[in-house]
Design an enzyme around this catalytic site. Sequence first.
Site, PDB file in Angstrom:
ATOM      1  N   GLY A  21       1.067  -1.492   0.553  1.00 39.96           N
ATOM      2  CA  GLY A  21       0.122   0.057  -0.626  1.00 39.96           C
ATOM      3  C   GLY A  21       1.093   1.233   0.030  1.00 39.96           C
ATOM      4  O   GLY A  21       0.278   1.962  -0.244  1.00 39.96           O
ATOM      5  N   LYS A  40      11.076  -2.980   2.492  1.00 40.13           N
ATOM      6  CA  LYS A  40      10.196  -1.826   1.880  1.00 40.13           C
ATOM      7  C   LYS A  40      10.414  -0.907   1.729  1.00 40.13           C
ATOM      8  O   LYS A  40      10.758   0.771   2.104  1.00 40.13           O
ATOM      9  CB  LYS A  40       8.276  -1.854   2.640  1.00 40.13           C
ATOM     10  N   ASP A 132      -4.252  -1.692  13.935  1.00 43.22           N
ATOM     11  CA  ASP A 132      -5.013  -2.357  12.165  1.00 43.22           C
ATOM     12  C   ASP A 132      -5.172  -3.687  12.276  1.00 43.22           C
ATOM     13  O   ASP A 132      -4.804  -4.443  11.560  1.00 43.22           O
ATOM     14  CB  ASP A 132      -3.910  -1.674  11.212  1.00 43.22           C
TER      15      ASP A 132
END
Length: 805
Positions: A21, A40, A132
């Site tokens: 994302g 990442k 989350d």
Amino acid sequence: MDLSGKRLGHIRVERVLGAGGMGDVYMGFDEKLMRPVALKALHRGEQLDGEARARLIREARALSQLEHPNICRIHDYMEGPEGDVLVLELIEGRTLEEAIREGLGRTERLRIAHDIAEVLVAAHRAGVVHRDLKPDNVMLTRSGEVKVLDFGLARWVDRSSGSKIRSLNPAINDPRLHAVADAPNATAAGLTVGTPMFMSPEQARGEPLTPASDMYSFGLLLQALFTSADPYPSEATGSEVMMRAARGESLPVAGVERDVAVLISALKSLAPTDRPTAVAAAAKLKSLMDAPKRRTRNALLAVILMVIVLGVWKYTVDLRRERAAAVAARQEAFQRRRQAEELVGFMVGDLRKKLAAVGRLDVLDAAATKALNYAGTLHPEELGIRDLLLNSEALNQLGDVRMGQARWEEAMVAFRRSLEIAAAAAKRDPNDASAKLAVGTAHFWIGYAWRQRGDYDRGLAEMTAYLNAAEELAGRYPDNEQYQLERGYGHSNVATMLEGKTQLRPALEHYMTTLTVKQAYSEGKPEDLDRRFDISITLNHIGFVRERLGELRTARNFYLAEAAILDTICTRDPRQVQWKQHLATNHSYLGSIAEAMGDDGEALRLRHAEVEIERSLVRLDAANMEWKRNLAITEMNVGDLLRRAGDLPGALASIGTSERLIREVIATDAARIPWQRNLGVIRLARARALLADGNRGAAISAAEDAHRLLAPAAEPSLIRYAAEADVVRGDALRARGDLAAARAAWERARGTIEPVARAATEPAIIDIWCRTMLRLGDEAAARPLAERLAAIGYRPTDLVTSLRH
């Protein structure tokens, strides 16, 4: 930019694994520590500023101290010419989301649930909130080990990558990388962070989060784990899920063993303080995991004990069942009460304010019904003062929603119940200022409801009770701004009722007191737009009373002062529909003044601006009957101006739209008397337009309808419309050649208006009296009236035309 084959310090980037994302994900190898890692690389739009970067590094260090085997850890954060890179633990396996779809046994489900709970125990002890937690952020390695991903990233990322719904339905989800963690859904500062499908209510509302928020998400995760289904209906849209999440309305747990269902239900408690902690949840899951072992170990002992207790078995079982049922009933009643009160508190807090600002109070409809039903079960003697006051306030707000939907009876039930509850609080402690204010506020809402029904006598009694409570508090606490403001509101609402009873001078005195109070209140915080808006409301009231007293130029000045405030604050915050509504009303009053002073061109310009605002409001919420009614009246006023300008087709079209709208409004509550009066005024406007267009028969019929709807009214402002209906009817009869019938209609008009007009100051009333005298040929009586009106600047084109003829 592809990093494959490059080196980042001591890390060799090997190949692309996929896109997350926030950025692209690579497999790498840490040549210093000799271990595989995931990298990442943040997208350019996701790179962090200095402050955010420093915070990320601090919290990464904090996470590294957790030393928990079930947490996917962040090893490092690297800055380089290619951008910012997160170095993560590389995990290979499948997500819990995939595992649920493929199927898991009971023992495996309990083990996974327990391991996740232990992760939350460690994290919450370290002061870290995940934010989350969801099946897609939990992985099972090839050996079956649980790994919780993306821990803490929701707290670190400040820029938005867009929130989305994750579902157990494979047809809904996009394929995603399972070797590493995907970034959580983060939003800009101040907005909601997380995935709607697994959000806590406080998270969906954008409130500060505590470990209890993680526990709610954990409850939803367990529901998905043990039922293999989403916690919300499959057909729900993203926005619907968000609204359900904000209210704590997930699907009930079904098809799982009782102890697991009880735990999930407790975790999904609406009140954060009612949810089990991570420690308690982990202990319960461990107990469920160990239950089979305990049953085997105790089997022999159970046989022996059975023989011993056989004689008292029935008594013991019956007693245990009765006690368990009583405890369960008490717990369920307490839990339901807590949930209902949390719902009520939420509705009267930020959610209602935000929905009111955008004109979407209809969203509260289902919750309002539940809350009203709940209120009927309350026993005031069982509640503390604070709980009583919370419920009283909630009932007032819910009644207001019902008033907007033209459900008057339901609104009055809510308002009266609110007064009953507030009175119980005040009786409990007569010196409690909040309780006294709550009683006054409940009287205000009942008075407001009576006003909507046109009952100013009952309304005045309620508003006087409200003013008395506010005056007492303001006198007792002279430095309390809120109580001083309540005093101002009390005077304003008493003035409104007096105005409805045509006691204009006393009403004006109360309004002027209100203006003084509000101006002093605003001076303490001049940048507060709400305080300035509050002043504009009183300026409008004063302008209208001045207009009715015949002080047209003074009235216009007050309206212009109101317009200056509304133009400013609407420009500052164009989303505030309440302010837009008042700006439209301001256009209406300025338009009336322009018409009264003979400036039809300016009046038409203002009316068109008013129509545009009101149409936008009705499009926003077609269920708001007051907005639709306002639009109906404005369309009528536009039609009347077009008639005077000679545009008869345009006039009839606008008046036709007006009548259609007001009939739609009346259909929702035929007992609302003011709406029936509005229809009468619109039918009068149609009669004038039809007569101008030469359709005498239809004009007579419309005028008769108008008189029938308006004649029962006691207010002088409406009596003058009833008299005008007879004037127009007489004009149509004269045009048809029936002079005797015409004179009879004018005589009836004179009999209606003259008793009221003799002591009246309102120009519009004197206007109709003057026109009636002219129709009857009594120019000696008409001329002084016309001169009196001209002296104050009142000279509408219709009257001027009548005087010429």
